[in-house]
Design an enzyme around this catalytic site. Structure first.
Site, short mmCIF file in Angstrom:
data_model
loop_
_atom_site.label_atom_id
_atom_site.label_comp_id
_atom_site.label_asym_id
_atom_site.label_seq_id
_atom_site.Cartn_x
_atom_site.Cartn_y
_atom_site.Cartn_z
N LYS A 232 0.86 -1.19 0.00
CA LYS A 232 0.00 0.00 0.00
C LYS A 232 0.89 1.24 0.00
O LYS A 232 1.96 1.23 0.63
CB LYS A 232 -0.92 0.01 1.23
CG LYS A 232 -1.78 1.27 1.34
CD LYS A 232 -2.82 1.16 2.43
CE LYS A 232 -2.31 1.51 3.81
NZ LYS A 232 -1.77 2.89 3.94
N GLU B 198 0.62 5.79 -0.09
CA GLU B 198 -0.24 6.97 0.02
C GLU B 198 -0.07 7.89 -1.19
O GLU B 198 1.02 7.99 -1.75
CB GLU B 198 0.13 7.76 1.29
CG GLU B 198 -0.16 7.01 2.58
CD GLU B 198 0.23 7.81 3.82
OE1 GLU B 198 0.60 9.00 3.70
OE2 GLU B 198 0.17 7.22 4.91
N GLU C 22 -9.03 7.81 3.68
CA GLU C 22 -8.88 8.18 5.09
C GLU C 22 -9.36 9.61 5.38
O GLU C 22 -9.01 10.55 4.66
CB GLU C 22 -7.40 8.04 5.51
CG GLU C 22 -7.18 8.41 6.98
CD GLU C 22 -5.86 7.94 7.55
OE1 GLU C 22 -5.10 7.25 6.85
OE2 GLU C 22 -5.59 8.28 8.72
O1 KIV Z 1 -0.63 2.65 8.54
C1 KIV Z 1 -1.80 2.37 8.76
O2 KIV Z 1 -2.15 1.78 9.77
C2 KIV Z 1 -2.79 2.76 7.76
C3 KIV Z 1 -4.22 2.58 8.11
C4 KIV Z 1 -4.61 3.52 9.16
C5 KIV Z 1 -5.08 2.63 6.93
O3 KIV Z 1 -2.44 3.22 6.72
#
Ligand code: KIV
Length: 279
Positions: A115, A117, A184
């Protein structure tokens, strides 16, 4: 025994089906517990910097930190899909660097997806990571890795223009190849608009009930976190109180010489004991 959750299970869910569940985990034990609860996806989030390492934010988290914690979580062999966060600085310098770091999370961290951002500005990086055969989850709205730029972890998309920006970001990362998108800290209506706009599942955290799934932080869900939590975090248990109580009882029993008792001690054979005593 439930089936292993794969990217295909996440993407093929038809709109309107049961919402997807995701929770963070930063180590083997938490991953085992989350998996036993039947969660669909486990995220080794860079929030491990706060909840596992004691930093005030996620900025100091390194690739080595992420790899170390992903490996620990992966050893639980969860049925849940295992996703690792690319930390601050690991996909910002160059596309090649981003691909190398995504490969590290898969190869060394044993993750099944990564993942990252960001929105429109991340399209080249997402395309390159996907082209390397690595499934990517996007993350739009509030990106805590940009909190200094944003002036704090503040709700995003509160004006019509900003809301348009969040929707455009989600569309761009979906088109770039993300198979799901974390949304988010945006108003509920913006979460709903993003979910309508993109064809991949949206996983909300402070983005309202219209998202295709929800994600929360493990420590906040089970009540292991003692500090302040954002409005969107819901506590379902007070594990901290249970743990502190158990440790306090243990200390009391040791101080009062009630522990270890017979049940928790190794005993010697009677004859051997006699012989031992007589020496
Ligand atoms: O790092 C994390 O825990 C996250 C979540 C809050 C989505 O990105």
């Amino acid at each position: 025994m439930r089936d292993k959750v794969t990217v295909r299970h996440i993407t093929k869910k038809p709109p309107g089906s049961t919402p997807l569940t995701m929770i963070t985990a930063y180590d083997y034990t938490a991953a085992m517990l989350a998996d036993a609860a039947g969660v669909d996806m486990i995220l080794v989030g860079d929030t491990l910097g706060i909840f596992a390492l004691g930093h005030t934010d996620t900025i100091p988290v390194t690739m080595d930190d992420m790899v170390h914690h992903c490996r620990s979580v992966a050893r639980a062999h969860p049925k849940a899909l295992l996703i690792g966060d690319l930390p601050f600085g690991s996909y910002h310098r160059s596309v090649a660097d981003a691909v190398d770091n995504a490969v590290r999370l898969m190869q060394e961290g044993r993750c099944e997806a990564v993942k990252l951002e960001g929105g429109r500005e991340r399209v080249p990086v997402i395309e390159a990571i996907v082209a390397a055969g690595i499934p990517v989850v996007g993350h739009v709205g509030l990106g805590p890795q940009s909190s200094h730029l944003l002036g704090g972890n503040v709700v995003q998309g509160q004006t019509a223009d900003q809301a348009d920006g969040v929707v455009a970001d989600a569309g761009a990362v979906a088109d770039a190849g993300c198979f799901a998108i974390v949304v988010e800290a945006v108003p509920r209506r913006v979460g709903a608009a993003v979910s309508e706009e993109v064809s991949v599942p949206t996983i909300g955290i402070g983005a309202g009930a219209e998202c295709d799934g929800q994600v929360l932080v493990f420590h906040e869900v089970v009540g292991l976190h003692r500090g302040e939590s954002p409005r969107f975090a819901k506590r379902y248990a007070d594990a901290a109180a249970t743990i502190v109580d158990a440790i306090a009882q243990y200390c009391d029993e040791v101080r009062e010489r009630r522990f270890p008792d017979k049940e928790h001690s190794y005993l010697m054979d009677k004859d051997e004991l006699e012989r031992f005593r007589s020496r």
